[in-house]
Write a protein that holds these residues in place. Structure first.
Motif, PDB file in Angstrom:
ATOM      1  N   LEU A 174       0.514  -0.837   0.254  1.00  0.00           N
ATOM      2  CA  LEU A 174       0.471  -0.266   0.030  1.00  0.00           C
ATOM      3  C   LEU A 174       1.000   1.118   0.046  1.00  0.00           C
ATOM      4  CD1 LEU A 174      -2.377  -1.128   2.834  1.00  0.00           C
ATOM      5  CD2 LEU A 174      -3.339  -1.051   0.095  1.00  0.00           C
ATOM      6  N   ARG A 175       0.388   1.986  -0.462  1.00  0.00           N
ATOM      7  CA  ARG A 175       1.091   3.335  -1.287  1.00  0.00           C
ATOM      8  C   ARG A 175       0.236   4.896  -0.810  1.00  0.00           C
ATOM      9  NH1 ARG A 175       2.942   0.569  -5.481  1.00  0.00           N
ATOM     10  NH2 ARG A 175       5.192   0.530  -5.484  1.00  0.00           N
ATOM     11  N   THR A 176       1.077   5.382   0.335  1.00  0.00           N
ATOM     12  CA  THR A 176      -0.474   6.504   0.556  1.00  0.00           C
ATOM     13  C   THR A 176       0.463   8.213  -0.100  1.00  0.00           C
ATOM     14  OG1 THR A 176       1.189   7.125   2.710  1.00  0.00           O
ATOM     15  CG2 THR A 176      -0.254   5.176   3.135  1.00  0.00           C
ATOM     16  N   ALA A 177      -0.525   8.981   0.124  1.00  0.00           N
ATOM     17  CA  ALA A 177      -0.179  10.211  -0.327  1.00  0.00           C
ATOM     18  C   ALA A 177       0.721  10.967   0.417  1.00  0.00           C
ATOM     19  CB  ALA A 177      -1.238  11.527  -0.337  1.00  0.00           C
ATOM     20  N   ASP A 178       1.352  10.914   1.778  1.00  0.00           N
ATOM     21  CA  ASP A 178       2.672  11.016   2.439  1.00  0.00           C
ATOM     22  C   ASP A 178       3.637  10.174   2.636  1.00  0.00           C
ATOM     23  OD1 ASP A 178       1.744   8.791   3.550  1.00  0.00           O
ATOM     24  OD2 ASP A 178       1.634  10.068   5.766  1.00  0.00           O
ATOM     25  N   GLY A 179       3.936   9.466   1.187  1.00  0.00           N
ATOM     26  CA  GLY A 179       5.129   8.449   1.230  1.00  0.00           C
ATOM     27  C   GLY A 179       5.632   7.635   1.208  1.00  0.00           C
ATOM     28  N   ARG A 180       4.713   7.567   2.511  1.00  0.00           N
ATOM     29  CA  ARG A 180       4.893   5.836   3.552  1.00  0.00           C
ATOM     30  C   ARG A 180       4.219   4.907   2.199  1.00  0.00           C
ATOM     31  NH1 ARG A 180       2.016   7.041   8.567  1.00  0.00           N
ATOM     32  NH2 ARG A 180       0.967   8.663   9.060  1.00  0.00           N
ATOM     33  N   GLU A 181       5.032   3.691   2.792  1.00  0.00           N
ATOM     34  CA  GLU A 181       4.911   2.664   2.083  1.00  0.00           C
ATOM     35  C   GLU A 181       4.675   1.648   3.085  1.00  0.00           C
ATOM     36  OE1 GLU A 181       8.128   1.014  -1.045  1.00  0.00           O
ATOM     37  OE2 GLU A 181       7.551   2.697  -1.903  1.00  0.00           O
ATOM     38  N   LEU A 182       3.152   0.425   2.857  1.00  0.00           N
ATOM     39  CA  LEU A 182       3.324  -0.445   4.036  1.00  0.00           C
ATOM     40  C   LEU A 182       2.884  -1.949   2.846  1.00  0.00           C
ATOM     41  CD1 LEU A 182       2.096  -0.935   6.826  1.00  0.00           C
ATOM     42  CD2 LEU A 182      -0.397  -0.828   6.727  1.00  0.00           C
ATOM     43  N   ALA A 183       3.214  -2.606   4.078  1.00  0.00           N
ATOM     44  CA  ALA A 183       4.028  -4.237   3.415  1.00  0.00           C
ATOM     45  C   ALA A 183       2.829  -4.925   3.936  1.00  0.00           C
ATOM     46  CB  ALA A 183       5.037  -4.929   3.227  1.00  0.00           C
ATOM     47  N   ALA A 184       1.247  -5.729   3.958  1.00  0.00           N
ATOM     48  CA  ALA A 184       0.769  -6.628   4.402  1.00  0.00           C
ATOM     49  C   ALA A 184       0.456  -7.688   3.952  1.00  0.00           C
ATOM     50  CB  ALA A 184      -0.553  -5.882   4.485  1.00  0.00           C
ATOM     51  N   ASP A 185       0.317  -8.860   4.515  1.00  0.00           N
ATOM     52  CA  ASP A 185      -0.192 -10.235   4.204  1.00  0.00           C
ATOM     53  C   ASP A 185      -1.352 -10.470   3.821  1.00  0.00           C
ATOM     54  OD1 ASP A 185       2.249 -11.526   5.449  1.00  0.00           O
ATOM     55  OD2 ASP A 185       1.606 -11.030   7.285  1.00  0.00           O
ATOM     56  N   THR A 186      -1.992  -9.287   3.937  1.00  0.00           N
ATOM     57  CA  THR A 186      -3.449  -9.509   3.800  1.00  0.00           C
ATOM     58  C   THR A 186      -4.055  -7.559   3.790  1.00  0.00           C
ATOM     59  OG1 THR A 186      -4.129 -11.362   4.278  1.00  0.00           O
ATOM     60  CG2 THR A 186      -6.142 -10.290   2.963  1.00  0.00           C
ATOM     61  N   ALA A 187      -5.136  -7.258   3.092  1.00  0.00           N
ATOM     62  CA  ALA A 187      -5.033  -5.967   3.272  1.00  0.00           C
ATOM     63  C   ALA A 187      -6.707  -6.112   3.035  1.00  0.00           C
ATOM     64  CB  ALA A 187      -5.128  -5.431   2.197  1.00  0.00           C
ATOM     65  N   VAL A 188      -7.709  -5.467   4.085  1.00  0.00           N
ATOM     66  CA  VAL A 188      -9.272  -5.506   3.656  1.00  0.00           C
ATOM     67  C   VAL A 188      -9.592  -3.959   3.269  1.00  0.00           C
ATOM     68  CG1 VAL A 188     -11.095  -5.522   4.903  1.00  0.00           C
ATOM     69  CG2 VAL A 188      -9.889  -7.307   5.169  1.00  0.00           C
ATOM     70  N   ILE A 189     -10.082  -4.247   2.096  1.00  0.00           N
ATOM     71  CA  ILE A 189     -10.528  -2.894   0.947  1.00  0.00           C
ATOM     72  C   ILE A 189     -12.057  -2.139   2.009  1.00  0.00           C
ATOM     73  CG2 ILE A 189     -10.693  -1.610  -0.461  1.00  0.00           C
ATOM     74  CD1 ILE A 189      -7.606  -2.418   0.277  1.00  0.00           C
TER      75      ILE A 189
END
Length: 361
Positions: A174-189
């Motif tokens: 997941l990439r965010t507008a403030d420049g962060r990245e998050l790696a997840a095993d699973t993502a609930v949208i």
């Protein structure tokens, strides 16, 4: 680690369910918690069992149990029982009575005269179905309770952080507008009306976003106890329920059209109340709800996200779980949807065929 994108009713409930089961959870919300830009704000939503479809009647029974579980875990009252009325030829009270009877849900089927005697502040033109298990849930308090308890169970919360990119490989990035990245095993949208705008690497069913209007009308007699109302006739489909804090300090009823929303998107919605809706709803109140003053004392807009068949979207595609329990009737199922999404995210259950992404293929 499981990421949950969106902290409305469904995302917050999912984060709570996952965290209380001991999973590592990061809940990401583009705005402040409890914001008013989507579909989950406000202090009053209808809970009811009266569906023409036995499938949803069964789900309401399971949802009722989950609401009481959430109230117990959060030590917060969220669902207030008021009873509910269904009336109008389009609602088919006799047909609803047969469905509730088959499901073992208590109800009464009353003729117009008997209904008028019990609720003299309403105008009845035909039979009405009453079921005592209906009520009002507090959406704002529910979101707050779920987020608070998720955090207390160990979840991380990113508030005011917008997800701008979703890449799927072995995991979800997941990439965010403030420049962060998050790696997840699973993502609930669980992004609500923003779901069609995320550019997800999965084929979604056709989702229609509309801006809806709601209006609050003062009770002529403050001490009268109003049930929730669902009405449908040849002219319009409406609902009503006792107002919460957003209806003002005087006892009021929230009344709105279920249909006739204005097509929009989450990014472009105007937030301006449609005056033609105000006129239609005020005329309905004047004609059918004589116990209310016919001029609204408060009004607001919200968003519906609707599927063509009005069933929910709750499915898993690789490491993504798509949760869109929408179509204007999802709020009552929030803690149950959270449990079902958590089951999908952790591999404990398969999606129900009616909620699959490809059900229309």
């Amino acid at each position: 680690m499981i990421a949950v994108v969106g902290a409305g009713l469904m995302g917050a409930a999912t984060a709570w369910q996952l965290a209380r089961r001991g999973h590592r959870v990061t809940l990401i919300e583009a705005y402040d918690m409890g914001h008013k830009r989507g579909s989950s704000h406000g202090s009053s939503r209808i809970f009811r069992h009266a569906y023409a479809d036995p499938f949803y009647v069964r789900l309401t029974g399971r949802a009722s149990e989950e609401w009481r579980e959430l109230e117990a875990d959060a030590s917060t009252p969220l669902l207030r029982t008021t009873g509910g009325l269904d009336l109008g030829e389009g609602r088919d009270p006799e047909g609803l009575a047969e469905v509730l009877a088959a499901a073992g849900v208590p109800y009464e089927l009353l003729g117009a005269e008997a209904a008028r005697e019990r609720w003299p502040y309403l105008r009845f033109t035909g039979p009405a179905l009453y079921h005592p298990g209906a009520g009002v849930l507090d959406a704002d308090a529910t979101v707050a309770a779920c987020v608070r308890r998720a955090v207390e169970h160990g979840a991380d919360v990113w508030s005011g952080v917008r997800v701008t990119g979703v890449d799927v490989r072995d995991k979800v990035l997941l990439r965010t507008a403030d420049g962060r990245e998050l790696a997840a095993d699973t993502a609930v949208i669980a992004a609500g009306a923003w779901l069609p705008e995320l550019g997800l690497p999965v084929a979604l069913p056709r989702l229609t976003v509309t801006q809806q209007q709601v209006f609050h009308f003062r009770q002529r007699e403050p001490d009268e106890r109003w049930p929730v109302l669902v009405t449908k006739d040849a002219r319009m489909q409406t609902y009503g329920l006792p107002s919460g804090s957003d209806g003002g300090p005087f006892p009021a009823m929230k009344v709105a059209e279920h249909d006739r929303g204005t097509p929009t998107t989450a990014a472009t919605r105007s937030g301006v109340v449609d005056p033609s809706s105000r006129t239609r709803v005020s005329e309905f109140v004047r004609d059918r709800l004589p116990g209310l003053e016919p001029e609204p004392v408060a009004e607001a807009t919200c968003l519906y996200t609707t599927t063509p068949d009005e069933d929910f979207v709750l499915d898993r595609h690789g490491p993504l779980v798509i949760a869109s329990p929408c179509s204007g009737h999802g709020a009552k199922f929030a803690p149950l949807i959270g449990a079902m999404a958590a089951d999908l995210a952790t591999g404990r259950a398969e999606p129900h065929p009616r909620f699959r992404l490809d059900r229309s293929a």
